[in-house]
Design an enzyme around this catalytic site. Sequence first.
Site, mmCIF file in Angstrom:
data_model
loop_
_atom_site.group_PDB
_atom_site.id
_atom_site.type_symbol
_atom_site.label_atom_id
_atom_site.label_comp_id
_atom_site.label_asym_id
_atom_site.label_seq_id
_atom_site.Cartn_x
_atom_site.Cartn_y
_atom_site.Cartn_z
ATOM 1 N N LYS A 114 71.241 72.582 55.712
ATOM 2 C CA LYS A 114 72.692 72.455 55.566
ATOM 3 C C LYS A 114 73.056 71.046 55.128
ATOM 4 O O LYS A 114 72.265 70.109 55.313
ATOM 5 C CB LYS A 114 73.365 72.708 56.935
ATOM 6 C CG LYS A 114 73.321 74.129 57.406
ATOM 7 C CD LYS A 114 74.055 74.255 58.744
ATOM 8 C CE LYS A 114 74.028 75.679 59.261
ATOM 9 N NZ LYS A 114 74.768 76.635 58.430
ATOM 10 N N ARG A 146 70.957 86.727 61.684
ATOM 11 C CA ARG A 146 70.663 88.156 61.479
ATOM 12 C C ARG A 146 69.174 88.433 61.673
ATOM 13 O O ARG A 146 68.796 89.544 62.031
ATOM 14 C CB ARG A 146 71.144 88.583 60.087
ATOM 15 C CG ARG A 146 70.451 87.918 58.946
ATOM 16 C CD ARG A 146 71.235 87.986 57.631
ATOM 17 N NE ARG A 146 72.375 87.070 57.617
ATOM 18 C CZ ARG A 146 73.242 86.952 56.621
ATOM 19 N NH1 ARG A 146 73.116 87.703 55.548
ATOM 20 N NH2 ARG A 146 74.245 86.094 56.687
#
Length: 514
Positions: free
Chosen positions: A280, A354
């Site tokens: 990120k 996920r």
Amino acid sequence: MKFSVVQADIKDQAVDCLVVDWFEGESAPARAGAWVDKALDGALQALVAGGDFTGKAGTTALLYTNGKLNAPRVLVVGLGKVAKYDNRAARMAAATAGRALTRLKGIKSFASVVPGAGEGPLSPWQAAQAFAEGIVLAFYQPPLYKREAADPRPETCVVVDFHGERLVEFQQAIADGQAIAESANTARDLSNEPPNVLNPVEMAARARAMAKRVGLRCTVLGESEMASEKMNILLAVSRGSVNEAQLVILEHRPAKSKNAPPLVIVGKGITFDTGGISIKGSERMEEMKHDMSGAAAVIGAMEAIARLDLPQRVIGVAACVENMPDGNAFRPGDILTGMTGKTTEILSTDAEGRLILADALAYVKRFEPAAVVDLATLTGAIGIALGSLAAGLFYNSEALKDALLHASDRSGERLWPMPMYEEYMEFIKGDMAEVKNSGGRGGGVATSAKFIEHFTEGYPWAHLDIASTAWTTADKDAVNPKGATGYGVRLLVELARAFDAATIPALSEGEQGA
Ligand code: BES
Ligand code: MN
Ligand code: ZN
């Protein structure tokens, strides 16, 4: 905070502050307030007649009693319009009072009636529970790593009921509200803790200590146990971290329902999300310490469920993992096979939530659940869609959706239903593997849910994307001060409390998904 419920007249209370309520548009205060007003020679009426206070929700005014009452101050709190005084408004009004009290000097004790227990659409029970929740949530303070002491908080709240008819009902409802809000504060603490303190092992230790305190069964799987279970997708996310992943399983199993099909709640517990190799940007990366808020909500909810000793069987699973870049980390391009045998291609190591849920949701199949609800700070895109006002709700069962919306209404934690069209599956079809872990920007929230659904294995299921509701960068409202909100704890407790497995039918062929 200690609440006591007594039969008394509020105006006689010898406390540091009396809390008096006022509905918007009323020309006189309700019941209790009228006696306070009389003792103060109409000062409350004058405040409203002068236009300085209207009873609008979220507002307060302070009066000094100058020896006319046993209490030196009166805090007047606006309740908003009577007709709109629902669960949410009641909690907000109590929190508004609570927040105002924390800003006054030296308040150790205060007294209040249960606002709205007689008027408006709320039952006395709901009004009392919401009152206790609002107060306890407003008094929250995050863990403090400073040498100075934290600001003191009020210690006692005397809840008065003039006629004394509802003492027992108020006592029980307030005890429930307090347990629920304190458990939400447990979740807030976990999310606010720095990531060097709260790694997966520490998170499991705190869950275990809580379980012991409140009487829940607790099992923790480490990486070798998860490897035996073939949870290789979850373990891949953990590979770049020196901190061992932990799967925490908490069970509330009342004797009467010990073999009932359970409600299972599952939380994403990324204790820090760097993005991994798909790293990120550094701006606001520190906020990614709260990427375990789904797991925190599960742990908090299990605490409350045990403290309320609900008759339902509930199992909570917290998947705790740190997502770090490292020479040993998993990479974009990797193809992984987890517990179900289904394969996934990694496009982004930053779509890690996920991935850990894929194995955690496969794991819970063994409990033969009546329903499974997962909570995850899954996508930035949910905040683009809904802002921070509601969590996204994805589901494969209408009955479970209805149960969640009812719980949302009770708890004031908003949910908004999102689509799960079959066609979204096309977005995440893999070339070499069955699915890929990112479907691109368009429909990014829906495809993340579709990915998770692929690993759910046939039970009624709902997914709550709480990425924009679990954290607030500034004080959001009286209930939610800056930092972790504890979103989901109240919602899950209300879901569990009203949960009836018989009302959630097994999935039909068509609902099973791809
Ligand atoms: N933990 C983040 C999502 C998030 C964003 C939570 C902001 C809280 C606040 C998640 O793991 C993530 O990185 N999601 C990516 C997915 C993308 C790579 C497909 C995102 O939303 O950008
Ligand atoms: Mn991520
Ligand atoms: Zn994440």
